[in-house]
Design a protein around this motif. Structure first.
Motif, PDB file in Angstrom:
ATOM      1  N   GLY A 577      48.396  40.015  47.633  1.00 62.60           N
ATOM      2  CA  GLY A 577      48.894  41.245  48.504  1.00 62.60           C
ATOM      3  C   GLY A 577      47.863  42.421  48.057  1.00 62.60           C
ATOM      4  N   LYS A 578      46.940  42.363  47.176  1.00 65.43           N
ATOM      5  CA  LYS A 578      46.011  43.238  46.787  1.00 65.43           C
ATOM      6  C   LYS A 578      44.704  43.108  47.694  1.00 65.43           C
ATOM      7  CE  LYS A 578      48.562  44.807  43.428  1.00 65.43           C
ATOM      8  NZ  LYS A 578      49.396  45.925  43.507  1.00 65.43           N
ATOM      9  N   LEU A 579      44.513  41.901  48.298  1.00 63.04           N
ATOM     10  CA  LEU A 579      43.388  41.750  49.096  1.00 63.04           C
ATOM     11  C   LEU A 579      43.465  42.534  50.296  1.00 63.04           C
ATOM     12  CD1 LEU A 579      43.021  37.818  48.700  1.00 63.04           C
ATOM     13  CD2 LEU A 579      41.743  39.547  47.580  1.00 63.04           C
ATOM     14  N   ASP A 580      42.731  43.287  50.885  1.00 65.83           N
ATOM     15  CA  ASP A 580      42.974  44.167  52.011  1.00 65.83           C
ATOM     16  C   ASP A 580      41.652  44.367  52.719  1.00 65.83           C
ATOM     17  OD1 ASP A 580      42.915  46.832  53.310  1.00 65.83           O
ATOM     18  OD2 ASP A 580      45.089  46.876  52.274  1.00 65.83           O
ATOM     19  N   ARG A 581      41.702  43.954  53.978  1.00 64.57           N
ATOM     20  CA  ARG A 581      40.423  44.103  54.907  1.00 64.57           C
ATOM     21  C   ARG A 581      40.004  45.395  55.034  1.00 64.57           C
ATOM     22  NH1 ARG A 581      41.755  41.743  60.572  1.00 64.57           N
ATOM     23  NH2 ARG A 581      43.218  43.438  60.595  1.00 64.57           N
ATOM     24  N   GLN A 582      41.107  46.379  55.318  1.00 64.37           N
ATOM     25  CA  GLN A 582      40.314  47.515  55.587  1.00 64.37           C
ATOM     26  C   GLN A 582      39.910  48.479  54.502  1.00 64.37           C
ATOM     27  OE1 GLN A 582      43.432  49.805  57.745  1.00 64.37           O
ATOM     28  NE2 GLN A 582      44.062  48.378  59.114  1.00 64.37           N
ATOM     29  N   ARG A 583      40.367  47.861  53.212  1.00 59.16           N
ATOM     30  CA  ARG A 583      39.875  48.481  52.249  1.00 59.16           C
ATOM     31  C   ARG A 583      38.560  47.563  51.641  1.00 59.16           C
ATOM     32  NH1 ARG A 583      43.591  49.810  47.516  1.00 59.16           N
ATOM     33  NH2 ARG A 583      44.615  47.786  47.882  1.00 59.16           N
ATOM     34  N   ARG A 584      38.474  46.534  51.959  1.00 63.22           N
ATOM     35  CA  ARG A 584      37.403  45.514  51.981  1.00 63.22           C
ATOM     36  C   ARG A 584      37.436  45.218  50.440  1.00 63.22           C
ATOM     37  NH1 ARG A 584      33.975  44.812  55.731  1.00 63.22           N
ATOM     38  NH2 ARG A 584      32.197  43.684  54.546  1.00 63.22           N
ATOM     39  N   VAL A 585      38.573  44.893  50.117  1.00 65.13           N
ATOM     40  CA  VAL A 585      38.843  44.123  48.796  1.00 65.13           C
ATOM     41  C   VAL A 585      38.705  42.797  48.910  1.00 65.13           C
ATOM     42  CG1 VAL A 585      40.377  43.811  46.797  1.00 65.13           C
ATOM     43  CG2 VAL A 585      40.450  46.199  48.017  1.00 65.13           C
ATOM     44  N   GLY A 586      37.796  42.060  48.223  1.00 63.52           N
ATOM     45  CA  GLY A 586      37.405  40.775  48.422  1.00 63.52           C
ATOM     46  C   GLY A 586      37.935  39.874  47.251  1.00 63.52           C
ATOM     47  N   ALA A 587      38.260  40.333  46.333  1.00 60.98           N
ATOM     48  CA  ALA A 587      38.652  39.573  45.094  1.00 60.98           C
ATOM     49  C   ALA A 587      39.391  40.348  44.076  1.00 60.98           C
ATOM     50  CB  ALA A 587      37.429  38.855  44.282  1.00 60.98           C
ATOM     51  N   VAL A 588      40.460  39.762  43.414  1.00 62.54           N
ATOM     52  CA  VAL A 588      41.411  40.543  42.510  1.00 62.54           C
ATOM     53  C   VAL A 588      41.772  39.645  41.327  1.00 62.54           C
ATOM     54  CG1 VAL A 588      43.571  39.492  43.673  1.00 62.54           C
ATOM     55  CG2 VAL A 588      43.569  41.470  42.548  1.00 62.54           C
ATOM     56  N   GLY A 589      41.866  40.195  40.501  1.00 60.52           N
ATOM     57  CA  GLY A 589      42.179  39.368  39.039  1.00 60.52           C
ATOM     58  C   GLY A 589      43.558  40.147  38.342  1.00 60.52           C
ATOM     59  N   PRO A 590      44.214  39.436  37.479  1.00 62.38           N
ATOM     60  CA  PRO A 590      45.370  39.795  36.881  1.00 62.38           C
ATOM     61  C   PRO A 590      44.876  40.385  35.167  1.00 62.38           C
ATOM     62  CG  PRO A 590      45.261  37.556  36.485  1.00 62.38           C
ATOM     63  CD  PRO A 590      44.181  38.065  37.466  1.00 62.38           C
ATOM     64  N   LYS A 591      46.012  40.733  34.574  1.00 65.84           N
ATOM     65  CA  LYS A 591      45.903  41.077  33.243  1.00 65.84           C
ATOM     66  C   LYS A 591      46.101  39.591  32.648  1.00 65.84           C
ATOM     67  CE  LYS A 591      48.463  44.219  31.558  1.00 65.84           C
ATOM     68  NZ  LYS A 591      50.101  44.746  31.220  1.00 65.84           N
ATOM     69  N   LEU A 592      45.261  39.406  31.683  1.00 64.94           N
ATOM     70  CA  LEU A 592      45.151  38.106  30.984  1.00 64.94           C
ATOM     71  C   LEU A 592      45.675  38.454  29.439  1.00 64.94           C
ATOM     72  CD1 LEU A 592      42.653  36.150  32.304  1.00 64.94           C
ATOM     73  CD2 LEU A 592      44.966  35.993  32.948  1.00 64.94           C
ATOM     74  N   LEU A 593      46.639  37.951  28.925  1.00 61.55           N
ATOM     75  CA  LEU A 593      47.065  38.070  27.454  1.00 61.55           C
ATOM     76  C   LEU A 593      46.879  36.915  26.435  1.00 61.55           C
ATOM     77  CD1 LEU A 593      50.362  39.671  28.262  1.00 61.55           C
ATOM     78  CD2 LEU A 593      48.362  40.947  27.732  1.00 61.55           C
ATOM     79  N   TYR A 594      46.659  37.207  25.311  1.00 58.54           N
ATOM     80  CA  TYR A 594      46.472  36.129  24.358  1.00 58.54           C
ATOM     81  C   TYR A 594      48.200  35.754  24.298  1.00 58.54           C
ATOM     82  CZ  TYR A 594      41.718  36.774  23.383  1.00 58.54           C
ATOM     83  OH  TYR A 594      40.197  36.830  23.558  1.00 58.54           O
ATOM     84  N   ASP A 595      48.278  34.661  23.337  1.00 58.37           N
ATOM     85  CA  ASP A 595      49.616  34.257  23.218  1.00 58.37           C
ATOM     86  C   ASP A 595      50.447  35.187  22.373  1.00 58.37           C
ATOM     87  OD1 ASP A 595      48.276  33.386  20.715  1.00 58.37           O
ATOM     88  OD2 ASP A 595      48.679  31.475  20.752  1.00 58.37           O
ATOM     89  N   ASP A 596      49.685  35.997  21.586  1.00 55.74           N
ATOM     90  CA  ASP A 596      50.367  37.104  20.801  1.00 55.74           C
ATOM     91  C   ASP A 596      50.534  38.239  21.475  1.00 55.74           C
ATOM     92  OD1 ASP A 596      47.905  38.282  20.838  1.00 55.74           O
ATOM     93  OD2 ASP A 596      47.404  38.311  18.727  1.00 55.74           O
ATOM     94  N   GLY A 597      50.289  38.372  22.828  1.00 60.54           N
ATOM     95  CA  GLY A 597      50.558  39.609  23.641  1.00 60.54           C
ATOM     96  C   GLY A 597      49.203  40.614  23.843  1.00 60.54           C
ATOM     97  N   SER A 598      48.189  40.425  22.970  1.00 60.24           N
ATOM     98  CA  SER A 598      47.002  41.178  22.985  1.00 60.24           C
ATOM     99  C   SER A 598      46.404  40.973  24.213  1.00 60.24           C
ATOM    100  CB  SER A 598      46.247  41.052  21.741  1.00 60.24           C
ATOM    101  OG  SER A 598      45.715  39.923  21.534  1.00 60.24           O
TER     102      SER A 598
END
Length: 763
Positions: A577-598
């Protein structure tokens, strides 16, 4: 032959003029002159009121006189006038003759009469090289007959050209003994009833032996059954003629190799080059022969202060040869390092050496001595042929020469790549070492691995969705510990089950049966359809992701690591849903956490190291997952390939991941830079969180040699994108190029908006 006296001359000319028919309407005019100190004479021919095209040579006679030989074509001009000038004080001398009166073919004995030995060679060169193409004589039957007689007068009983060994693709290795003044082969021609044909044959002329003779080796096609004809070998100062026998039994290459080649590494290397140039079968035969009959390893190991050296690395591919080893030179006696090859002068390598300190064991328990390690690259070596034991010489100022030869080296690109990555310790690697020494051979390895990689195989588990909205591509390499947790998380996500297709790409095909069994069991347990794409050979992260993307059918493409586990459901549609033609967003990445939550990843940025190389960094790495600045959605320079979502159409348009990066590192930032170059932005979306057990799989790779491979990839990224990264980071630091994204506009009916692409161009 027609002999004529000069006409209309004021002073009687000291001349003898002869006319010979070479073939058809082509004639040879010979004008014999007394020696003259007045300069170089010349002859001009005129007929029918215009000057005739002609080619002349000067031939010395045994008695000191000179003969001018002029070849020309007479096409019904009638009488022809030959005007001699520049010979003496009498001025020009003219003779007239009618070529139509000459009916018989030229007599080679008459033409060769009285010629000095060097003049015979000059005439032969003209008859073989210059005049046939100039006057169209190469297929004229009467000229071919004359030429054969001419050559048999020079070589009455030519020795037959015998095959030394059968190669591949209908090629023979042939050997001839030639005079000592035959220093380099210039042309090879075949003369038979079909014509005079110039041959482009690989050849090698050896050094003169004690008798002054040389060996000449040729690679030529197997002769016809009946044979016949002459083979003419020409050098600058010598001419050799051999007869061509009919087809016969020839020795095998193995028999020849075990004899002469086993002790002659220059000739051996040359044969390797020729075999590799014939075909893939020839290349494999070259590798087999070198392994079947290896040369003795040569090194100089000493525990005193005299010079010592060893060559333990010499890997060769299409880019050239990479050598490595160590030397001890306490008194600085080193003058040059010479790398010998199949033909030609050895390559001087001293100026190419990259040096670094090493410690050598002395043989006593725990004791070591300081030495100098070295690595060097020769691009002009063996044309990429797999020479497995090249010879290297260390020349000292004292005149001493140390001969070095390594053990048999690898020939496959994956092993060559691994050896190259370990050639220089990572702590001593510099950008210059990478660019001049390692990068060329690594690039050739990557190219060869890509070109020769077999097609992957595909196995399906369960029914495949007809029109998935998203394709999730996950590369696997040797570590499968997280598959059960990952598949369970995907199977428990209703949107994923309904709309996504799951594609695993196995980059360690030796485990195909094991992984297929595991995925089959997971499908039975959770009912989640999936595919397994098994690479034909390990190709690295980029190649695996690209292979999976080729089979993807979803509008959105999610590239996910095998050690990434979603923290909850709905992660994939939230990212899409973050990909957007009008705003020309071509790639998106999430928050990534270690197994300890950091935090492991909250967007990717670039920063130079002390050597000026751009390295990849993750924002807020190691901070708590709840850290405020890491929970703000924002544009970022890039996102990690551990989880990146983008339109599949854009991924294809950009060519996917670049497979030039070794094994796996920096190809994700390279892809992000290509996205930006195409005019699209990249967004970090902290509202979506996934766990990433970082590098659990790549750390198991024996080939990775993290320091060298990672440094190479960082250098390669910097070399390609230096100016663009500089401008990008300046813009982010000043907030100039990436203003805050506008408020989202109502989304289009399709979950993934369609993009209009333009070809990327360098900034």
């Amino acid at each position: 032959m027609l002999s004529l006296a000069p006409v209309a001359a004021a002073v009687a000319a000291p001349t003898q003029l002869e006319l010979h028919r070479l073939g058809g309407s082509v004639f040879l005019l010979c004008w014999t002159l007394e020696a003259s100190p007045f300069g170089k004479p010349s002859i001009a021919l005129t007929g029918g009121g215009r000057r005739l095209a002609a080619a002349s040579i000067s031939l010395g006679l045994r008695d000191g006189r000179e003969r001018l030989a002029v070849a020309f074509r007479a096409a019904g001009q009638g009488n022809i006038a030959a005007t001699l000038s520049g010979h003496g004080p009498q001025g020009e001398v003219t003779a007239a003759f009618d070529p139509a009166l000459v009916h018989g073919l030229a007599d080679p004995k008459e033409i060769l009469k009285d010629l000095a030995p060097q003049a015979r060679l000059v005439l032969a060169n003209a008859l073989l090289r210059a005049w046939p193409p100039l006057f169209g004589l190469s297929t004229a039957p009467n000229y071919l007959s004359f030429l054969r007689q001419f050559l048999l007068l020079l070589f009455p009983k030519p020795v037959a050209m015998q095959p030394s060994a059968v190669l591949v693709e209908g090629q023979w290795l042939c050997e001839a003994i030639v005079p000592g003044d035959f220093t380099g082969l210039q042309t090879v021609s075949r003369l038979d009833g079909a014509g005079l044909v110039r041959l482009d044959l690989p050849s090698r002329v050896g050094i003169a032996d004690r008798t002054g003779k040389r060996e000449l080796h040729l690679v030529m096609e197997e002769p016809p059954v009946r044979g016949g004809g002459l083979l003419i070998l020409q050098s600058e100062r010598s001419l050799v003629v051999r007869s061509l026998p009919g087809r016969q039994a020839a020795p095998s290459l193995g028999r020849w190799w075990a004899g002469k080649a086993a002790s002659r590494d220059g000739l051996r290397n040359w044969v390797v080059e020729q075999l590799a140039g014939l075909s893939e079968q020839g290349r494999l035969l070259a590798v087999e022969m070198q392994r079947r009959v290896p040369l003795a390893v040569q090194h100089v190991r000493r525990n005193d202060d005299l010079p010592a050296a060893e060559l333990d690395l010499a890997v060769c591919n299409g880019a050239g040869l990479l050598i490595g080893g160590w030397l001890r030179d306490p008194d600085e006696l080193l003058e040059e390092v010479l790398l010998h090859r199949g033909a030609g002068e050895p390559i001087a390598m001293l100026s190419r050496l990259q040096r670094f300190p090493v410690r050598l064991p002395t043989g006593e328990e725990g004791e070591t001595r300081a030495a100098t390690g070295f690595a060097a690259f020769a691009s002009d070596y063996a044309a990429g042929a797999p020479v497995l034991q090249p010879r290297c010489e260390i020349k000292l100022r004292s005149g001493t020469t140390l001969t070095l030869r390594p053990p048999v080296q690898p020939a496959d690109p994956a092993t060559i790549r691994a050896r190259a990555l370990s050639a220089i310790p990572p702590q001593y690697l510099t950008a210059a070492m990478l660019e001049e020494t390692l990068a060329p051979i690594l690039a050739a390895c990557q190219d060869e691995l890509g070109e020769t990689r077999p097609e992957p195989t595909v196995k399906r588990f369960g029914p495949i969705a007809a029109r998935p909205k998203a394709s999730v591509v996950i590369p696997l390499y040797r570590v499968y510990d997280f598959l059960r947790v990952q598949v369970a998380a995907f199977a428990g996500d209703p949107w994923f089950v309904e709309n996504a297709e799951l594609i695993y790409v196995l980059d360690s095909p030796e485990h195909e049966a094991e992984v297929a069994h595991l995925l089959g069991g997971l499908h039975l347990a959770y009912g989640l359809p999936m595919q397994l794409v098994a690479m034909g050979r390990n190709g690295g992260f980029s190649a695996a992701c690209n292979a999976g993307a080729l089979r993807a059918r979803g509008e959105a493409l999610a590239l996910v690591n095998s050690d990434v586990i979603p923290a909850g459901n709905g992660w994939l549609p939230a990212l899409i849903g973050k990909l957007d033609r009008q705003r020309r967003v071509g790639a998106v990445g999430p928050k990534l956490l270690y197994d300890d939550g950091s935090l492991q990843h909250a967007g990717l940025f670039f920063k130079r190291d002390s050597k000026g190389i751009w390295l990849n960094h993750h924002y807020f790495k190691g901070m708590p997952g709840s850290y405020g600045p890491a929970n703000v959605e924002r544009p970022v320079p890039g996102v990690t390939g551990a989880c990146i979502v983008m339109p599949r159409e854009l991924f294809d348009e950009l060519g996917g991941f670049d497979e030039s990066y070794v094994i796996g590192d920096y190809e994700d930032s390279d892809l992000c830079l290509k996205v930006r170059r195409a005019g699209f932005g990249i967004v970090y979306a902290p509202s979506v969180a996934l766990y990433h057990l970082e590098r659990q799989s790549i750390s198991r790779s024996a080939d990775y040699t993290r320091g060298a491979a990672s440094q190479h990839n960082a250098w390669l990224q910097t070399r390609r994108w230096d100016a663009q990264i500089e401008a990008l980071m300046l813009a982010f630091e000043s907030s100039a190029a990436e203003p805050a994204l506008p408020e989202p506009v109502p989304s289009a009916p399709d979950l993934v908006p369609r993009f209009t692409f333009r070809r990327a161009t360098a900034a």
